[in-house]
Design a protein around this motif. Structure first.
Motif, PDB file in Angstrom:
ATOM      1  N   VAL A 114      41.170  33.537  30.457  1.00 24.86           N
ATOM      2  CA  VAL A 114      40.842  34.933  30.703  1.00 24.86           C
ATOM      3  C   VAL A 114      39.592  35.269  29.894  1.00 24.86           C
ATOM      4  CG1 VAL A 114      41.609  37.332  30.541  1.00 24.86           C
ATOM      5  CG2 VAL A 114      43.264  35.517  31.051  1.00 24.86           C
ATOM      6  N   ASN A 201      39.892  32.195  35.241  1.00 23.49           N
ATOM      7  CA  ASN A 201      40.909  32.676  36.189  1.00 23.49           C
ATOM      8  C   ASN A 201      40.911  34.187  36.377  1.00 23.49           C
ATOM      9  OD1 ASN A 201      42.299  30.150  34.541  1.00 23.49           O
ATOM     10  ND2 ASN A 201      42.576  30.051  36.759  1.00 23.49           N
ATOM     11  N   SER A 202      40.458  34.924  35.391  1.00 26.05           N
ATOM     12  CA  SER A 202      40.327  36.368  35.534  1.00 26.05           C
ATOM     13  C   SER A 202      39.301  36.877  34.531  1.00 26.05           C
ATOM     14  CB  SER A 202      41.665  37.094  35.369  1.00 26.05           C
ATOM     15  OG  SER A 202      42.256  36.793  34.135  1.00 26.05           O
ATOM     16  N   THR A 346      37.791  43.293  44.395  1.00 23.07           N
ATOM     17  CA  THR A 346      39.088  42.805  43.952  1.00 23.07           C
ATOM     18  C   THR A 346      40.119  43.789  44.485  1.00 23.07           C
ATOM     19  OG1 THR A 346      38.181  41.825  41.919  1.00 23.07           O
ATOM     20  CG2 THR A 346      40.549  42.245  41.967  1.00 23.07           C
ATOM     21  N   LEU A 352      45.698  42.034  38.205  1.00 26.36           N
ATOM     22  CA  LEU A 352      44.774  42.519  37.181  1.00 26.36           C
ATOM     23  C   LEU A 352      44.460  44.001  37.374  1.00 26.36           C
ATOM     24  CD1 LEU A 352      42.861  42.098  34.802  1.00 26.36           C
ATOM     25  CD2 LEU A 352      41.128  41.279  36.416  1.00 26.36           C
ATOM     26  N   PRO A 385      39.593  37.356  40.274  1.00 30.63           N
ATOM     27  CA  PRO A 385      40.022  38.711  39.936  1.00 30.63           C
ATOM     28  C   PRO A 385      39.212  39.251  38.765  1.00 30.63           C
ATOM     29  CG  PRO A 385      41.928  37.311  40.328  1.00 30.63           C
ATOM     30  CD  PRO A 385      40.726  36.403  40.309  1.00 30.63           C
ATOM     31  N   GLU A 424      47.361  40.123  31.060  1.00 26.54           N
ATOM     32  CA  GLU A 424      46.750  39.092  31.889  1.00 26.54           C
ATOM     33  C   GLU A 424      46.878  37.690  31.274  1.00 26.54           C
ATOM     34  OE1 GLU A 424      44.752  38.333  35.592  1.00 26.54           O
ATOM     35  OE2 GLU A 424      45.858  40.037  34.765  1.00 26.54           O
TER      36      GLU A 424
END
Length: 429
Positions: A114, A201-202, A346, A352, A385, A424
């Motif tokens: 993240v 990943n985010s 998104t 998220l 995301p 998250e």
């Protein structure tokens, strides 16, 4: 990022925002998740640290604001910020090839990464006085809110995680990115995803104030510098050669006429012939004439559509002006893209976004989903995301020399970033 920010003394939420808010319900499972997370003793401990550290957080903000970071010259601020992240306890800190500061805090499983990010650069040129002045409780200085407050917010979140010994499940990268503003064209985040995109990943960008606004839609933009070139000459003696100014005028006329019709329907799409120049003297036919154009839309298709209108207008103007030639060489035209910010969305149902809305609600605000041009544009366009959230407090006069920020419940911005990040990244069990 681009907007409610262009007007003086407007409260800012995110730079460059063109507010187009979306109304979406928060699912109960996410409100329950955030309530449970916030009630954990370790999280409450971090909340208390945030309150206790307010004097130091203010000093961090002043120190970073007074370290210049003009466009394309963010090195001094990057070095200072890297040292602060290292002192805060990150496992590893480095400055990458393009100038981004990256601090990695390892998670237990490391199955996910993240990113929480704020941008290093400001819009102000080299030599700008960035000394912070204080009147009452308000801090005044170029860049104090956009986005030095964001940098300090994520630094303080890192400090809180370390102090409370909270171990996340995912790896967390705390990033100070270069090139968010103007012709920086998001170069820092573009490079980050070019080199590390498969790991991310985010993405949580922290930019602007308050805790209500959540940007989940990227406002894309194309920017061009278009230059018509000719031989130039005396206004009387060389009369009959083609004139770059005439071609430029035709191009503007043809483009704006078609663009006006194009933008009166469909997803909001904008255009602006923003800067023009060229010529040497009133008694000289110019050898070049140029303009800079900005076009924006959250729809990639609409952005491509208005771009095509521009290209057609330029070529039409070139052809018509050359047809008037009585002597000398033809005009040429150089079409240079100087900005390309991707667009995308998104979806508000993505965890998220739902978590960010649930956090905003939990902290007593009314979440507002928005569109803007921020560093989140890049991950959004790649399907990662991503959102942009505020860093708390209130501010105004963004991109002006008298920019200001007031610590009005600013601690809520730190809590906001912490809760979204922990939801998250997960707390290791």
């Amino acid at each position: 990022m681009k907007s409610a920010f262009f007007c003086c003394f407007l409260l800012f939420t995110f730079p460059s925002f063109l507010h187009a808010q979306e109304s979406v319900a928060v699912e109960k499972r996410y409100t329950d998740e955030i309530k449970s997370l916030a009630n954990r003793s370790v999280v409450k401990a971090v909340f208390q640290h945030f309150a206790d550290w307010e004097p130091q957080t203010k000093q961090d903000l002043i120190a970073l604001t007074e370290t210049p970071a003009p466009p394309f010259k963010e090195t001094a601020k990057a070095k200072k910020y890297a040292a602060m992240l290292k002192e805060a306890g990150a496992d590893s800190v480095w400055i990458d090839e393009i100038g981004n500061v990256i601090a990695k805090r390892k998670g237990r499983s490391s199955r996910k990464t993240v990113v929480v990010e704020a941008h290093l650069d400001t819009v102000f040129p080299e030599g700008t006085d960035v000394k912070v002045r204080q009147k009452g409780d308000t801090l005044y200085a170029p860049g104090v809110g956009d986005d030095t407050r964001g940098l300090v917010a994520i630094l303080t979140v890192l400090k809180g995680l370390e102090k409370a010994k909270i171990e996340t499940d995912a790896d967390v990268w705390f990033v100070g990115a270069v090139g968010e503003e103007g012709l920086g064209d998001l170069r820092g985040v573009k490079h980050l995803f070019k080199t590390h995109g498969s790991k991310i990943n985010s993405y949580i960008a922290v930019d602007g104030d308050g805790i209500s606004e959540i940007v989940h839609r990227g406002l894309g933009s194309y920017r061009y510098r278009i230059t018509f070139k000719g031989s130039g000459g005396h206004s009387y003696g060389a009369f009959g050669i083609v004139n770059p100014h005439s071609a430029l005028g035709k191009a503007i006329y043809y483009f704006t006429g078609e663009a006006d019709k194009f933008t009166r329907q469909g997803v909001k799409t904008t255009y602006s012939v923003s800067v023009i120049g060229g010529g040497t003297s009133v008694n000289a036919i110019p050898y070049e004439s140029w303009m800079e154009i900005d076009m924006r839309s959250e729809s990639p298709e609409r952005l491509k559509g208005i771009d095509q209108l521009l290209q057609t207008a330029v070529q039409r103007a070139l052809k018509e002006e050359n047809s008037l030639k009585r002597s000398g060489p033809d005009l040429t035209v150089d079409v240079k893209k100087i900005g390309d910010r991707p667009s995308g969305k998104t979806e508000p149902t993505v965890p998220l976004v739902q978590r960010a809305m649930a956090v905003s609600t939990f902290l007593g605000a009314v979440p507002k989903l928005d569109v803007s041009s921020t560093n989140a544009n890049t991950p959004i366009s790649l399907g990662v995301p991503a959102i942009t959230i505020g860093s708390g407090g209130v501010g105004g006069n963004v991109h002006a020399l008298n920019e200001w920020w007031l610590n009005d419940k600013g601690v809520l911005g730190l809590q906001n970033a912490l809760l979204v990040l922990l939801a998250e990244a997960g707390i290791a069990k």
